[in-house]
Design a protein around this motif. Structure first.
Motif, PDB file in Angstrom:
ATOM      1  N   THR A  20      65.954   7.231  11.768  1.00  0.00           N
ATOM      2  CA  THR A  20      66.327   8.841  12.525  1.00  0.00           C
ATOM      3  C   THR A  20      65.588   7.987  14.634  1.00  0.00           C
ATOM      4  OG1 THR A  20      65.481  10.618  13.969  1.00  0.00           O
ATOM      5  CG2 THR A  20      63.420  10.079  12.889  1.00  0.00           C
ATOM      6  N   LEU A  21      65.986   8.666  15.198  1.00  0.00           N
ATOM      7  CA  LEU A  21      66.114   8.028  16.787  1.00  0.00           C
ATOM      8  C   LEU A  21      66.312   9.434  17.371  1.00  0.00           C
ATOM      9  CD1 LEU A  21      67.890   5.549  16.669  1.00  0.00           C
ATOM     10  CD2 LEU A  21      65.692   5.406  17.281  1.00  0.00           C
ATOM     11  N   ASP A  22      65.365   9.906  18.937  1.00  0.00           N
ATOM     12  CA  ASP A  22      65.254  10.691  19.762  1.00  0.00           C
ATOM     13  C   ASP A  22      64.996  10.328  20.703  1.00  0.00           C
ATOM     14  OD1 ASP A  22      65.015  12.803  17.345  1.00  0.00           O
ATOM     15  OD2 ASP A  22      62.962  13.414  17.272  1.00  0.00           O
ATOM     16  N   LEU A  23      66.450  11.178  21.585  1.00  0.00           N
ATOM     17  CA  LEU A  23      65.420  10.403  23.023  1.00  0.00           C
ATOM     18  C   LEU A  23      65.670  11.604  23.457  1.00  0.00           C
ATOM     19  CD1 LEU A  23      67.564   7.877  21.134  1.00  0.00           C
ATOM     20  CD2 LEU A  23      67.803   7.332  23.419  1.00  0.00           C
ATOM     21  N   GLU A  27      75.537   4.856  12.919  1.00  0.00           N
ATOM     22  CA  GLU A  27      77.143   4.393  11.756  1.00  0.00           C
ATOM     23  C   GLU A  27      76.669   3.785  11.077  1.00  0.00           C
ATOM     24  OE1 GLU A  27      81.016   3.627  15.375  1.00  0.00           O
ATOM     25  OE2 GLU A  27      79.346   2.025  14.505  1.00  0.00           O
ATOM     26  N   ARG A  28      74.995   3.049  11.069  1.00  0.00           N
ATOM     27  CA  ARG A  28      74.911   2.630   9.730  1.00  0.00           C
ATOM     28  C   ARG A  28      73.681   3.269   8.779  1.00  0.00           C
ATOM     29  NH1 ARG A  28      71.139   0.128  13.938  1.00  0.00           N
ATOM     30  NH2 ARG A  28      68.790   0.310  13.998  1.00  0.00           N
ATOM     31  N   GLY A  29      73.261   5.037  10.173  1.00  0.00           N
ATOM     32  CA  GLY A  29      73.611   6.480   8.413  1.00  0.00           C
ATOM     33  C   GLY A  29      72.184   6.186   9.473  1.00  0.00           C
ATOM     34  N   VAL A  30      71.243   6.438  10.562  1.00  0.00           N
ATOM     35  CA  VAL A  30      70.916   6.453  11.792  1.00  0.00           C
ATOM     36  C   VAL A  30      70.971   7.993  12.154  1.00  0.00           C
ATOM     37  CG1 VAL A  30      68.637   6.278  13.028  1.00  0.00           C
ATOM     38  CG2 VAL A  30      69.391   4.186  11.676  1.00  0.00           C
ATOM     39  N   ARG A  31      69.985   8.911  11.810  1.00  0.00           N
ATOM     40  CA  ARG A  31      70.302  10.540  12.074  1.00  0.00           C
ATOM     41  C   ARG A  31      69.731  10.210  13.832  1.00  0.00           C
ATOM     42  NH1 ARG A  31      67.003  15.219  12.130  1.00  0.00           N
ATOM     43  NH2 ARG A  31      65.311  14.632  13.292  1.00  0.00           N
ATOM     44  N   VAL A  32      71.064  10.345  15.187  1.00  0.00           N
ATOM     45  CA  VAL A  32      70.262  10.308  16.387  1.00  0.00           C
ATOM     46  C   VAL A  32      70.578  11.691  17.151  1.00  0.00           C
ATOM     47  CG1 VAL A  32      71.331   9.146  18.507  1.00  0.00           C
ATOM     48  CG2 VAL A  32      71.367   7.699  16.358  1.00  0.00           C
ATOM     49  N   ASN A  89      61.859  14.721  31.837  1.00  0.00           N
ATOM     50  CA  ASN A  89      61.190  13.841  30.755  1.00  0.00           C
ATOM     51  C   ASN A  89      61.786  12.507  30.721  1.00  0.00           C
ATOM     52  OD1 ASN A  89      60.837  17.108  31.237  1.00  0.00           O
ATOM     53  ND2 ASN A  89      60.552  16.517  29.132  1.00  0.00           N
ATOM     54  N   LYS A  90      61.246  11.896  29.844  1.00  0.00           N
ATOM     55  CA  LYS A  90      61.711  10.196  29.626  1.00  0.00           C
ATOM     56  C   LYS A  90      60.846   9.898  28.458  1.00  0.00           C
ATOM     57  CE  LYS A  90      61.986   9.928  33.949  1.00  0.00           C
ATOM     58  NZ  LYS A  90      61.865  11.070  35.325  1.00  0.00           N
ATOM     59  N   LEU A  91      61.338  10.217  27.284  1.00  0.00           N
ATOM     60  CA  LEU A  91      61.302   9.729  25.792  1.00  0.00           C
ATOM     61  C   LEU A  91      62.352   8.913  24.611  1.00  0.00           C
ATOM     62  CD1 LEU A  91      58.576  10.077  23.712  1.00  0.00           C
ATOM     63  CD2 LEU A  91      59.710  12.593  23.247  1.00  0.00           C
ATOM     64  N   LEU A  92      61.383   8.393  24.387  1.00  0.00           N
ATOM     65  CA  LEU A  92      62.128   7.454  22.974  1.00  0.00           C
ATOM     66  C   LEU A  92      61.220   7.722  21.992  1.00  0.00           C
ATOM     67  CD1 LEU A  92      64.444   4.199  22.975  1.00  0.00           C
ATOM     68  CD2 LEU A  92      62.768   5.147  21.533  1.00  0.00           C
TER      69      LEU A  92
END
Length: 519
Positions: free
Chosen positions: A83-86, A109-114, A174-177
């Motif tokens: 997972t990636l949250d930005l 595309e490789r299956g990570v939830r963004v 806000n800035k966050l990853l």
């Protein structure tokens, strides 16, 4: 040219006469939440757990170098497996912006939830790209407090939203990853070339940090509150086409497959004698400093709060309260500084306690917001007379900032938001010390109790001061003097460096036009 300008003005006028658009009323926002870190499924989560210092609640890695900050973002995205949250305020359609977009597309595309949440004020240049990316499986994009219509230009957006300007004046800063729920990046940088030392004209001197440990779930909780709030709208509601085939073709045109695979030229080590994050991750390492930390953020619904509740609950109030608790020393960097009555009260109270205070901000030639600078200049004599040692970053110094911040021959502009209290506590995030951060924008940050991290932060501040004029009161007469970088008092100027007669006239004419509350 004159005819085209006339037509543009006439078109904007007609749009205003037609009336204001409105946001969709019945919005379907699928609720989703951050995924817990899973060392069994995620190499990043396993690395974060292994590299956290023994007995530490949280760990941090400061990133003062722009190129390292971009490298770290790309490395975390490329290594994410779940997972990636930005969450960002500005994301430009330039080389850096497209590189991060491309890396996110590859991850999805490789299956990570963004999940990507952008403030809508600055999305004009990426609007079509966001619409195209929203069709990528596993990738969801939302806009915070969006404009409703005429989205191809900022002028069109404003012209069709004249009745909603009070709403649209409230932004998400806000800035966050967060990668795999295990490693997070926080700080002052947006996604744009000038934040990563890639702009040939001017670059920001800024600061980010990678965080691990217990503070990351706290940051994830704040992200979820914004993601699921009524202020966030799926970008698909503003798309001109929901045809996957059309969006796929547009995406191939706007974001070629190789875009997310940018290779960076990186110095061997940064100011803190650390190697690039990508190199560390490849070696299954990550240098972290232990700290006791907690994450704080304004409410997504901050704009709805009554004044008395806003004053008591905003991130600014909490930051000032922590600064007021300083016993021996307070060091602050803020690019946009308008202290107002609350800030001046804190400085005067600390002066009475005998606290040594240092403040680093921008000079007029260095700032990218003259209006805010003029607001700061109103307070500068009082700040200096409160015993604060003021440093104003110069746009260009004889020493240059390439070795420290990666700016090369371009102009340097301070953008780091940092406070170090008593050489023990570090405050880092998106908060500027100005009325807009206090009352209008939402902000996010962390407070870290860590003498070792404070020592590193102060080392970075010393490098900033080497790029700055020291401002001091004259012994007699109450005027100010500017001491050049690395010079003694006898080399001081009585006139503000780099400020022309035209600048002085601008200050005289423009100062009264913008209320302090808007700065």
């Amino acid at each position: 040219m004159a005819l085209r300008s006339f037509r543009l003005l006439a078109a904007l006028f007609m749009l205003a006469l037609v009336g204001c658009g409105s946001l969709p009323g019945d919005v379907h926002r699928p609720v989703s939440y951050s995924l817990l870190p899973s060392p069994d499924e995620s190499p990043i989560a396993r690395l974060a757990a292994d590299q956290l210092p023994a007995g530490a609640q949280s760990g941090f890695r400061l990133l003062p170098l722009g190129s390292y900050a971009l490298d770290a973002r790309l490395a975390l995205i490329r290594h994410a497996s779940r997972t990636l949250d930005l969450q960002y305020y500005i994301w430009d359609n330039d080389e850096s912006g497209r590189a991060v977009f491309g890396a996110l597309k590859d991850a999805a595309e490789r299956g990570v939830r963004v999940r990507l949440l952008l403030d809508d004020l600055n999305t004009t240049s990426v609007d079509k790209l966001l619409q195209a990316l929203s069709s990528v499986p596993n990738m969801e994009i939302r806009l915070f407090n969006p404009f409703c219509c005429a989205r191809a230009s900022l002028a069109g957006r404003i012209a069709t939203s004249l009745g909603e300007l009070p709403r649209l004046d409230r932004r998400m800063h806000n800035k966050l990853l967060i990668a795999d729920g295990a490693l997070a990046m926080i700080g002052g940088r947006n996604i744009s070339d000038e934040y990563f030392a890639r702009n040939p004209v001017a670059n920001f001197i800024d600061l980010d940090a990678i965080a691990a440990g217990r503070v990351v779930p706290q940051l994830a909780m704040h992200f979820d509150r914004y993601w699921n709030s009524d202020e966030s709208f799926p970008v698909s509601y503003f798309s001109s086409s929901r045809d996957p085939g059309v969006n796929s073709g547009l995406l191939q045109k706007l974001l070629p497959p190789s875009t997310g695979r940018m290779e960076l030229e990186l110095p061997e080590k940064d100011l803190l004698e650390l190697e690039p994050v990508s190199k560390e991750l490849q070696a299954n390492q990550l240098t972290l400093v232990a700290g006791l930390a907690y994450a704080v953020a304004d409410r997504p619904s901050k704009r709805f709060l009554p004044p008395e509740e806003l004053e008591s609950s905003s991130l600014m109030t909490g930051a000032l309260s922590q600064m007021l608790g300083a016993r021996t020393e307070l060091v602050v960097t803020s690019p946009y500084l308008v202290p107002g009555k609350p800030g001046m009260s804190v400085l005067q109270s600390l002066q009475q306690k005998g606290v040594r205070m240092t403040l680093v901000t921008n000079s007029l030639p260095a700032t990218d917001s003259a209006f805010v600078y003029f607001g700061y200049a109103r307070y500068r004599p009082r700040i200096a007379n409160a015993g604060v040692e003021i440093y104003e970053v110069s746009a260009s110094t004889p020493h240059g900032n390439k070795a420290v911040f990666g700016g090369g021959s371009s102009r340097g502009r301070l953008h780091a938001k940092l406070a170090v209290i008593d050489e023990e506590v570090v405050l880092l995030g998106s908060l500027n010390l100005d009325p807009r951060s206090a009352r209008r924008n939402t902000e996010l940050g962390v407070a870290v109790d860590s003498p070792e991290l404070a020592k590193q932060a102060l080392r970075i501040v010393e490098a900033m001061k080497a790029e700055a004029y020291r401002v001091r009161p004259e012994p007699e007469g109450g005027s100010l003097a500017w001491v050049p970088p690395n010079e003694e008092d006898d080399q001081a100027f009585n006139e503000e460096p780099g400020v022309s007669a035209l600048n002085a006239l601008q200050r005289l004419l423009l100062n009264p036009l913008v209320p302090e509350d808007l700065l």
